[in-house]
Design an enzyme around this catalytic site. Structure first.
Site, PDB file in Angstrom:
ATOM      1  N   PRO A  83       0.836  -1.218   0.000  1.00 43.42           N
ATOM      2  CG  PRO A  83      -0.614  -1.503   1.782  1.00 43.42           C
ATOM      3  CD  PRO A  83       0.676  -2.008   1.206  1.00 43.42           C
ATOM      4  CD  GLU A  84       3.463   2.764  -4.044  1.00 50.37           C
ATOM      5  OE1 GLU A  84       3.511   3.897  -4.548  1.00 50.37           O
ATOM      6  OE2 GLU A  84       3.895   1.745  -4.616  1.00 50.37           O
TER       7      GLU A  84
ATOM      8  NE  ARG B 264       5.464 -10.869   1.786  1.00 46.18           N
ATOM      9  CZ  ARG B 264       6.176 -10.389   0.772  1.00 46.18           C
ATOM     10  NH1 ARG B 264       5.562  -9.777  -0.224  1.00 46.18           N
ATOM     11  NH2 ARG B 264       7.479 -10.529   0.746  1.00 46.18           N
TER      12      ARG B 264
END
Ligand SMILES: [Zn+2]
Length: 279
Positions: free
Chosen positions: A2-3, A114
């Site tokens: 995500p940015e 993750r």
């Protein structure tokens, strides 16, 4: 990963969903998520009984302000998601590592396959600097509007490849590998052009491309790639991936000039660009 557009989409969703809600209980199901705290109990004790008052964003960090001045900081890392559950009875997704239950109105869940993401509570600002990552963040491309002349001064102060500079969180906050490629395509500039080599026209193009690309991506609720690891607060994918011009389009025709989009690897990252229309 995500940015800015994905984190901003979640921020706006949270604004409508959790502001004003009081935290009844917190469950930590994987201690790695709260690794900055000495224990899960310590994390829980900082939150339980407090009310969420505000939702801000700093770069890729979400900042949930509490009524007592503390801030719950959330960083999604590579694969983190925040999910809203209207009721505790809703089935938990695999990799649900933390669950915040409100006194009224369901739960907020942190899901992170993750486990590079994290949550932590930062003390009230008067207790000292919250954390170095936030203290050194560069300007926000959507919030901190500036003249292109000012942007030119900032660019010229560095002698760095444009992509590396756009991804440097201390220069500008919130841009990662994907949007850096999209911004540079929109600006018609190569990833390795030196930041102090741009003409005034190129600086204007780059500034406009940065603001417009990110704003449009927020409008379309972010990008979800094939792995669908980015989901919004309600579990929906974004729409902006369909607009991508360069990122993840190796071997496909450039939508501007029909040349082939190429991929190069540098520093362990893939960069996608059009060798014909980016100079
Ligand atoms: Zn092209």
């Amino acid at each position: 990963m995500p940015e800015l557009p994905e984190v901003e989409t979640i921020r706006r969703d949270l604004q409508g969903e959790v502001v004003g809600r009081k935290i009844k209980s917190v469950e930590v199901r994987n201690g790695r998520t709260v690794r900055r705290h000495p224990s899960a109990k310590h994390f829980r004790a900082r939150l339980e009984g407090h009310t969420i008052k505000s939702i801000d964003r700093a770069g890729k960090y979400l900042l949930l302000g509490l009524e007592d001045g503390q801030t719950l900081v959330v960083h999604l890392g590579m694969s983190g998601q925040l999910q809203r559950a209207k009721s505790a009875k809703e089935t938990k997704a695999p990799h649900t590592h933390a669950v915040i239950t409100f006194t009224q109105g369901g739960q907020l869940r942190f899901v992170d396959p993750r486990t590079f993401g994290e949550m932590f509570v930062s003390a009230a600002p008067e207790d000292g600097p919250a954390l170095p990552e936030l203290a050194h963040l560069g300007f926000d491309p959507l919030e901190d509007v500036m003249s292109w002349e000012k942007f030119w001064v900032l660019l010229s102060a560095h002698r760095s490849g444009l992509k590396a500079l756009l991804m440097d969180q201390e220069f500008v906050a919130g841009i990662g590998n994907m949007y850096a490629d999209e911004i540079l395509f929109a600006a018609g500039l190569r990833y390795d052009r030196l930041s102090n080599s741009l003409s005034s026209q190129e600086v204007r193009r780059l500034y406009r491309a940065m603001v417009e690309t990110l704003a449009e991506a927020v409008k379309r609720r972010g990008s979800s790639l094939a792995d669908e690891q980015y989901r919004d607060l309600f579990g929906e994918v974004g729409d902006y991936q369909d607009q991508h011009q360069a990122y993840d389009r190796e071997g496909q025709a450039c939508r501007r000039c029909r040349a082939t989009i190429v991929k190069v690897k540098s520093g362990g990252r893939s960069t996608y660009f059009c060798d014909h229309c980016q100079v």
